[in-house]
Design a protein around this motif. Structure first.
Motif, PDB file in Angstrom:
ATOM      1  N   ARG A  88       0.839  -1.215   0.000  1.00 17.12           N
ATOM      2  CA  ARG A  88       0.000   0.000   0.000  1.00 17.12           C
ATOM      3  C   ARG A  88       0.872   1.263   0.000  1.00 17.12           C
ATOM      4  NH1 ARG A  88      -5.027  -1.640   0.327  1.00 17.12           N
ATOM      5  NH2 ARG A  88      -5.494  -3.605   1.385  1.00 17.12           N
ATOM      6  N   ARG A  89       1.949   1.232   0.773  1.00 14.08           N
ATOM      7  CA  ARG A  89       2.869   2.378   0.776  1.00 14.08           C
ATOM      8  C   ARG A  89       3.526   2.531  -0.601  1.00 14.08           C
ATOM      9  NH1 ARG A  89       4.019   0.059   5.722  1.00 14.08           N
ATOM     10  NH2 ARG A  89       5.957  -0.863   4.945  1.00 14.08           N
ATOM     11  N   ALA A  90       3.894   1.414  -1.201  1.00 16.70           N
ATOM     12  CA  ALA A  90       4.553   1.448  -2.510  1.00 16.70           C
ATOM     13  C   ALA A  90       3.642   2.037  -3.583  1.00 16.70           C
ATOM     14  CB  ALA A  90       5.000   0.046  -2.907  1.00 16.70           C
ATOM     15  N   VAL A  91       2.361   1.676  -3.571  1.00 21.15           N
ATOM     16  CA  VAL A  91       1.469   2.215  -4.608  1.00 21.15           C
ATOM     17  C   VAL A  91       1.180   3.699  -4.385  1.00 21.15           C
ATOM     18  CG1 VAL A  91       0.453   0.044  -5.386  1.00 21.15           C
ATOM     19  CG2 VAL A  91      -0.636   1.303  -3.537  1.00 21.15           C
ATOM     20  N   GLU A  92       1.263   4.158  -3.162  1.00 25.44           N
ATOM     21  CA  GLU A  92       1.133   5.604  -2.911  1.00 25.44           C
ATOM     22  C   GLU A  92       2.302   6.353  -3.560  1.00 25.44           C
ATOM     23  OE1 GLU A  92       0.777   6.365   1.274  1.00 25.44           O
ATOM     24  OE2 GLU A  92      -1.065   5.189   1.444  1.00 25.44           O
ATOM     25  N   VAL A  93       3.502   5.819  -3.405  1.00 26.47           N
ATOM     26  CA  VAL A  93       4.685   6.420  -4.014  1.00 26.47           C
ATOM     27  C   VAL A  93       4.583   6.358  -5.533  1.00 26.47           C
ATOM     28  CG1 VAL A  93       7.195   6.128  -4.300  1.00 26.47           C
ATOM     29  CG2 VAL A  93       6.167   5.953  -2.032  1.00 26.47           C
ATOM     30  N   LEU A  94       4.149   5.222  -6.046  1.00 22.39           N
ATOM     31  CA  LEU A  94       3.992   5.056  -7.492  1.00 22.39           C
ATOM     32  C   LEU A  94       2.928   6.013  -8.032  1.00 22.39           C
ATOM     33  CD1 LEU A  94       4.797   3.576 -10.067  1.00 22.39           C
ATOM     34  CD2 LEU A  94       3.097   1.828  -9.491  1.00 22.39           C
ATOM     35  N   ALA A  95       1.820   6.148  -7.331  1.00 29.01           N
ATOM     36  CA  ALA A  95       0.752   7.059  -7.774  1.00 29.01           C
ATOM     37  C   ALA A  95       1.260   8.494  -7.855  1.00 29.01           C
ATOM     38  CB  ALA A  95      -0.454   6.957  -6.843  1.00 29.01           C
ATOM     39  N   ALA A  96       2.058   8.912  -6.893  1.00 33.29           N
ATOM     40  CA  ALA A  96       2.623  10.264  -6.917  1.00 33.29           C
ATOM     41  C   ALA A  96       3.534  10.439  -8.132  1.00 33.29           C
ATOM     42  CB  ALA A  96       3.380  10.546  -5.626  1.00 33.29           C
ATOM     43  N   HIS A  97       4.332   9.416  -8.413  1.00 30.04           N
ATOM     44  CA  HIS A  97       5.202   9.455  -9.596  1.00 30.04           C
ATOM     45  C   HIS A  97       4.365   9.551 -10.867  1.00 30.04           C
ATOM     46  CE1 HIS A  97       8.205   8.302 -12.564  1.00 30.04           C
ATOM     47  NE2 HIS A  97       7.409   7.318 -12.923  1.00 30.04           N
ATOM     48  N   LEU A  98       3.327   8.736 -10.968  1.00 28.70           N
ATOM     49  CA  LEU A  98       2.482   8.731 -12.164  1.00 28.70           C
ATOM     50  C   LEU A  98       1.785  10.068 -12.365  1.00 28.70           C
ATOM     51  CD1 LEU A  98       0.931   5.169 -11.857  1.00 28.70           C
ATOM     52  CD2 LEU A  98       2.717   5.917 -13.445  1.00 28.70           C
ATOM     53  N   ALA A  99       1.336  10.670 -11.280  1.00 27.32           N
ATOM     54  CA  ALA A  99       0.648  11.956 -11.372  1.00 27.32           C
ATOM     55  C   ALA A  99       1.562  13.035 -11.950  1.00 27.32           C
ATOM     56  CB  ALA A  99       0.135  12.375  -9.993  1.00 27.32           C
ATOM     57  N   ALA A 100       2.865  12.908 -11.697  1.00 33.79           N
ATOM     58  CA  ALA A 100       3.827  13.900 -12.173  1.00 33.79           C
ATOM     59  C   ALA A 100       4.447  13.523 -13.522  1.00 33.79           C
ATOM     60  CB  ALA A 100       4.938  14.070 -11.136  1.00 33.79           C
ATOM     61  N   SER A 101       4.052  12.392 -14.079  1.00 37.73           N
ATOM     62  CA  SER A 101       4.654  11.908 -15.323  1.00 37.73           C
ATOM     63  C   SER A 101       3.656  11.987 -16.475  1.00 37.73           C
ATOM     64  CB  SER A 101       5.121  10.463 -15.136  1.00 37.73           C
ATOM     65  OG  SER A 101       3.989   9.614 -15.083  1.00 37.73           O
ATOM     66  N   ASP A 102       4.067  11.459 -17.616  1.00 36.95           N
ATOM     67  CA  ASP A 102       3.183  11.437 -18.779  1.00 36.95           C
ATOM     68  C   ASP A 102       2.551  10.061 -18.991  1.00 36.95           C
ATOM     69  OD1 ASP A 102       5.365   9.997 -19.663  1.00 36.95           O
ATOM     70  OD2 ASP A 102       5.442  10.949 -21.629  1.00 36.95           O
ATOM     71  N   VAL A 103       2.433   9.285 -17.955  1.00 32.10           N
ATOM     72  CA  VAL A 103       1.827   7.949 -18.059  1.00 32.10           C
ATOM     73  C   VAL A 103       0.312   8.122 -18.110  1.00 32.10           C
ATOM     74  CG1 VAL A 103       1.559   5.691 -16.975  1.00 32.10           C
ATOM     75  CG2 VAL A 103       3.759   6.865 -16.865  1.00 32.10           C
ATOM     76  N   ARG A 104      -0.222   8.059 -19.324  1.00 30.80           N
ATOM     77  CA  ARG A 104      -1.653   8.220 -19.554  1.00 30.80           C
ATOM     78  C   ARG A 104      -2.107   7.170 -20.553  1.00 30.80           C
ATOM     79  NH1 ARG A 104      -0.472  10.658 -15.852  1.00 30.80           N
ATOM     80  NH2 ARG A 104      -0.842  12.811 -15.273  1.00 30.80           N
ATOM     81  N   PRO A 105      -2.280   5.927 -20.104  1.00 27.69           N
ATOM     82  CA  PRO A 105      -2.673   4.869 -21.038  1.00 27.69           C
ATOM     83  C   PRO A 105      -4.081   5.086 -21.584  1.00 27.69           C
ATOM     84  CG  PRO A 105      -2.779   4.067 -18.788  1.00 27.69           C
ATOM     85  CD  PRO A 105      -2.184   5.445 -18.729  1.00 27.69           C
ATOM     86  N   THR A 106      -4.286   4.617 -22.792  1.00 26.42           N
ATOM     87  CA  THR A 106      -5.610   4.642 -23.404  1.00 26.42           C
ATOM     88  C   THR A 106      -6.463   3.508 -22.841  1.00 26.42           C
ATOM     89  OG1 THR A 106      -4.545   5.433 -25.425  1.00 26.42           O
ATOM     90  CG2 THR A 106      -6.819   4.698 -25.614  1.00 26.42           C
ATOM     91  N   VAL A 107      -5.815   2.384 -22.588  1.00 26.01           N
ATOM     92  CA  VAL A 107      -6.496   1.210 -22.051  1.00 26.01           C
ATOM     93  C   VAL A 107      -5.639   0.589 -20.961  1.00 26.01           C
ATOM     94  CG1 VAL A 107      -5.566  -0.360 -23.822  1.00 26.01           C
ATOM     95  CG2 VAL A 107      -7.671  -0.965 -22.649  1.00 26.01           C
ATOM     96  N   VAL A 108      -6.295   0.080 -19.912  1.00 28.88           N
ATOM     97  CA  VAL A 108      -5.614  -0.641 -18.843  1.00 28.88           C
ATOM     98  C   VAL A 108      -6.187  -2.047 -18.802  1.00 28.88           C
ATOM     99  CG1 VAL A 108      -5.186  -0.815 -16.358  1.00 28.88           C
ATOM    100  CG2 VAL A 108      -5.212   1.434 -17.455  1.00 28.88           C
ATOM    101  N   LEU A 109      -5.312  -3.025 -18.927  1.00 24.92           N
ATOM    102  CA  LEU A 109      -5.676  -4.433 -18.790  1.00 24.92           C
ATOM    103  C   LEU A 109      -5.143  -4.896 -17.447  1.00 24.92           C
ATOM    104  CD1 LEU A 109      -4.550  -5.648 -22.336  1.00 24.92           C
ATOM    105  CD2 LEU A 109      -6.849  -4.935 -21.621  1.00 24.92           C
ATOM    106  N   CYS A 110      -6.016  -5.424 -16.608  1.00 22.76           N
ATOM    107  CA  CYS A 110      -5.627  -5.764 -15.248  1.00 22.76           C
ATOM    108  C   CYS A 110      -6.082  -7.177 -14.904  1.00 22.76           C
ATOM    109  CB  CYS A 110      -6.260  -4.756 -14.280  1.00 22.76           C
ATOM    110  SG  CYS A 110      -5.838  -4.990 -12.545  1.00 22.76           S
ATOM    111  N   SER A 111      -5.189  -7.932 -14.304  1.00 21.33           N
ATOM    112  CA  SER A 111      -5.539  -9.256 -13.785  1.00 21.33           C
ATOM    113  C   SER A 111      -6.677  -9.118 -12.786  1.00 21.33           C
ATOM    114  CB  SER A 111      -4.309  -9.858 -13.101  1.00 21.33           C
ATOM    115  OG  SER A 111      -4.654 -10.920 -12.250  1.00 21.33           O
ATOM    116  N   SER A 112      -7.434 -10.178 -12.647  1.00 16.15           N
ATOM    117  CA  SER A 112      -8.590 -10.165 -11.741  1.00 16.15           C
ATOM    118  C   SER A 112      -8.227 -10.411 -10.279  1.00 16.15           C
ATOM    119  CB  SER A 112      -9.609 -11.209 -12.193  1.00 16.15           C
ATOM    120  OG  SER A 112      -9.027 -12.504 -12.129  1.00 16.15           O
ATOM    121  N   SER A 113      -6.968 -10.692  -9.974  1.00 19.60           N
ATOM    122  CA  SER A 113      -6.609 -10.951  -8.579  1.00 19.60           C
ATOM    123  C   SER A 113      -6.851  -9.707  -7.733  1.00 19.60           C
ATOM    124  CB  SER A 113      -5.147 -11.389  -8.455  1.00 19.60           C
ATOM    125  OG  SER A 113      -4.283 -10.285  -8.581  1.00 19.60           O
TER     126      SER A 113
END
Length: 174
Positions: free
Chosen positions: A31-56
């Motif tokens: 959970r801490r790691a995804v908070e850090v990753l989310a902050a990075h993504l918000a400041a980057s140009d990562v804007r996928p058109t589609v997200v494919l995600c496992s069901s787990s």
């Protein structure tokens, strides 16, 4: 040219050994790691058109945590077939992405994510890191030298960026 982001889910919990593997949630560290990753993504140009995600559960929780940082012009597909999928299966699924999508993000598991990244990348600055280790929460950017997703194949990409929760906490991207 297409762009692909490969995200290995964040660290999952083993606190309840009786849970089925697909039902394991994120651990506090995840959970801490995804908070850090989310902050990075918000400041980057990562804007996928589609997200494919496992069901787990752990992949869906990873997605939920980063979703606000991805923008709102995206399609999300939660797919059971991505759970535990090997690189060849992941590649087959990516070949089915609509050509209207200029970019995609795949959130899944190892060894499939790492093996797919290594298969796609003919080179690039992130290739050495991919060969070494793709830890939980790692995000790989692959620039694809294809016009159509169905043409995706081994060696058609360049691994440009590999970020890990640890690298984001400690300094510059590698």
């Amino acid at each position: 040219m297409k762009r692909l982001w490969l995200l290995r889910h964040a660290k999952s919990s083993w606190d309840q050994p009786s849970l089925l593997d697909a039902d394991r949630p994120l651990a506090p560290r995840g959970r801490r790691a995804v908070e850090v990753l989310a902050a990075h993504l918000a400041a980057s140009d990562v804007r996928p058109t589609v997200v494919l995600c496992s069901s787990s559960l752990r992949t869906r929780e990873t997605l939920a945590a980063i979703l606000p940082a991805l923008g709102d012009a995206l399609e999300i597909r939660i797919e059971r077939a991505l759970y535990g999928a090997r690189a060849a299966q992941l590649l087959d699924r990516l070949r089915q992405v609509s050509n209207r999508a200029s970019s995609a993000m795949l959130i899944a598991h190892n060894p499939g994510i790492q093996d797919l990244a290594l298969a796609l990348a003919a080179g690039g600055p992130a290739l050495a890191g991919l060969r070494e280790k793709v830890p939980t929460g790692a995000l790989t950017t692959v620039e694809l030298d294809v016009e159509r997703w169905r043409d995706l194949d081994h060696g058609t990409g360049t691994a440009t960026i590999l970020v890990t929760p640890r690298s984001l906490e400690s300094g510059p991207e590698k």
